[in-house]
Design a protein around this motif. Structure first.
Motif, PDB file in Angstrom:
ATOM      1  N   LEU A  42      -6.668   0.620   6.750  1.00 28.19           N
ATOM      2  CA  LEU A  42      -5.814   1.630   7.351  1.00 28.19           C
ATOM      3  C   LEU A  42      -4.349   1.212   7.283  1.00 28.19           C
ATOM      4  O   LEU A  42      -3.485   1.991   6.876  1.00 28.19           O
ATOM      5  N   PHE A  43      -4.059  -0.035   7.664  1.00 33.18           N
ATOM      6  CA  PHE A  43      -2.679  -0.521   7.604  1.00 33.18           C
ATOM      7  C   PHE A  43      -2.166  -0.503   6.171  1.00 33.18           C
ATOM      8  O   PHE A  43      -1.020  -0.149   5.926  1.00 33.18           O
ATOM      9  N   SER A  44      -3.018  -0.908   5.232  1.00 31.14           N
ATOM     10  CA  SER A  44      -2.601  -0.958   3.825  1.00 31.14           C
ATOM     11  C   SER A  44      -2.215   0.414   3.301  1.00 31.14           C
ATOM     12  O   SER A  44      -1.154   0.584   2.687  1.00 31.14           O
ATOM     13  N   VAL A  45      -3.055   1.401   3.548  1.00 35.62           N
ATOM     14  CA  VAL A  45      -2.785   2.755   3.065  1.00 35.62           C
ATOM     15  C   VAL A  45      -1.547   3.324   3.760  1.00 35.62           C
ATOM     16  O   VAL A  45      -0.670   3.908   3.107  1.00 35.62           O
ATOM     17  N   GLU A  46      -1.458   3.143   5.071  1.00 32.49           N
ATOM     18  CA  GLU A  46      -0.301   3.653   5.802  1.00 32.49           C
ATOM     19  C   GLU A  46       0.985   2.966   5.337  1.00 32.49           C
ATOM     20  O   GLU A  46       2.029   3.606   5.190  1.00 32.49           O
ATOM     21  N   PHE A  47       0.909   1.672   5.097  1.00 32.35           N
ATOM     22  CA  PHE A  47       2.086   0.932   4.636  1.00 32.35           C
ATOM     23  C   PHE A  47       2.516   1.427   3.257  1.00 32.35           C
ATOM     24  O   PHE A  47       3.700   1.668   3.013  1.00 32.35           O
ATOM     25  N   LEU A  48       1.551   1.609   2.353  1.00 32.97           N
ATOM     26  CA  LEU A  48       1.872   2.133   1.021  1.00 32.97           C
ATOM     27  C   LEU A  48       2.503   3.523   1.112  1.00 32.97           C
ATOM     28  O   LEU A  48       3.486   3.806   0.422  1.00 32.97           O
ATOM     29  N   SER A  50       4.178   4.734   3.564  1.00 30.92           N
ATOM     30  CA  SER A  50       5.537   4.621   4.102  1.00 30.92           C
ATOM     31  C   SER A  50       6.502   4.111   3.036  1.00 30.92           C
ATOM     32  O   SER A  50       7.664   4.510   3.002  1.00 30.92           O
ATOM     33  N   LEU A  51       6.032   3.238   2.143  1.00 31.60           N
ATOM     34  CA  LEU A  51       6.885   2.748   1.057  1.00 31.60           C
ATOM     35  C   LEU A  51       7.253   3.883   0.103  1.00 31.60           C
ATOM     36  O   LEU A  51       8.395   3.985  -0.350  1.00 31.60           O
ATOM     37  N   VAL A  52       6.284   4.736  -0.184  1.00 33.61           N
ATOM     38  CA  VAL A  52       6.542   5.879  -1.067  1.00 33.61           C
ATOM     39  C   VAL A  52       7.488   6.867  -0.385  1.00 33.61           C
ATOM     40  O   VAL A  52       8.451   7.336  -0.994  1.00 33.61           O
ATOM     41  N   GLU A  53       7.225   7.155   0.879  1.00 33.16           N
ATOM     42  CA  GLU A  53       8.061   8.117   1.611  1.00 33.16           C
ATOM     43  C   GLU A  53       9.518   7.662   1.695  1.00 33.16           C
ATOM     44  O   GLU A  53      10.421   8.481   1.727  1.00 33.16           O
ATOM     45  N   ARG A  54       9.734   6.355   1.716  1.00 32.52           N
ATOM     46  CA  ARG A  54      11.100   5.830   1.828  1.00 32.52           C
ATOM     47  C   ARG A  54      11.652   5.401   0.471  1.00 32.52           C
ATOM     48  O   ARG A  54      12.630   4.685   0.383  1.00 32.52           O
ATOM     49  N   ASP A  55      10.995   5.845  -0.600  1.00 40.58           N
ATOM     50  CA  ASP A  55      11.429   5.584  -1.976  1.00 40.58           C
ATOM     51  C   ASP A  55      11.492   4.104  -2.343  1.00 40.58           C
ATOM     52  O   ASP A  55      12.224   3.720  -3.251  1.00 40.58           O
ATOM     53  N   SER A  71      11.913  -7.349  -3.606  1.00 45.14           N
ATOM     54  CA  SER A  71      12.679  -8.001  -2.535  1.00 45.14           C
ATOM     55  C   SER A  71      12.800  -7.101  -1.313  1.00 45.14           C
ATOM     56  O   SER A  71      12.674  -7.569  -0.174  1.00 45.14           O
ATOM     57  N   LYS A  72      13.023  -5.806  -1.516  1.00 48.36           N
ATOM     58  CA  LYS A  72      13.118  -4.886  -0.374  1.00 48.36           C
ATOM     59  C   LYS A  72      11.775  -4.746   0.337  1.00 48.36           C
ATOM     60  O   LYS A  72      11.716  -4.724   1.561  1.00 48.36           O
TER      61      LYS A  72
END
Length: 144
Positions: A42-48, A50-55, A71-72
């Protein structure tokens, strides 16, 4: 039910399939996500997401594949991002599902089906089994 995290290889396969790239190309990203989420699905999918949503993960037309800034992403604090997303997701669920997840969490990472059935036989928790099923269908828990 037993809730296990994904291995690094399983997470790498998930990310490779999701981003439509070869597994060896996304291994560095997978390592960072694994390090930050400990393989929690769950954390992995949500984290991914969020990374896509924030470009921080984007599709590059020039390279014809997804690219990311290691690095970001490495500097990202999963606590702030994922917990905020999970909190928002949880607040959108029914109180029955929220209660079922709270009760299930008291049993640790493994919730025996007999316990679920036993609780469901009591008047106070008569809908517990259905709420657990709903929590599974919404991605908060997994059956093993």
């Amino acid at each position: 039910m037993h809730l296990d995290g994904m291995t690094l290889e399983e997470l790498n396969s998930l990310i490779a399939d999701t981003l439509c790239i070869l597994p060896h190309r996304c291994r560095p990203l997978s390592r960072m996500v694994y390090q930050k989420t400990k393989g929690n699905p769950l954390f992995s999918v949500e984290f991914l997401m969020s990374l896509v949503e924030r470009d921080l993960i984007q599709y590059s037309v020039r390279e014809r594949c997804c690219v990311w800034d290691e690095s970001k992403i490495g500097d990202e604090d999963i606590t702030d991002n994922v917990l905020h997303l999970l909190s928002a997701k949880m607040s959108g669920t029914s109180s029955a599902i929220q209660s079922a997840i709270k009760i299930a969490s008291c049993f640790g990472t493994c919730l025996n089906a007999d316990v679920v059935k036993c609780l469901s036989c009591t008047p106070e928790y008569q809908n517990f089994e259905k709420s657990i099923d709903d929590a599974v269908s919404e991605g908060f828990m997994e059956r093993s």
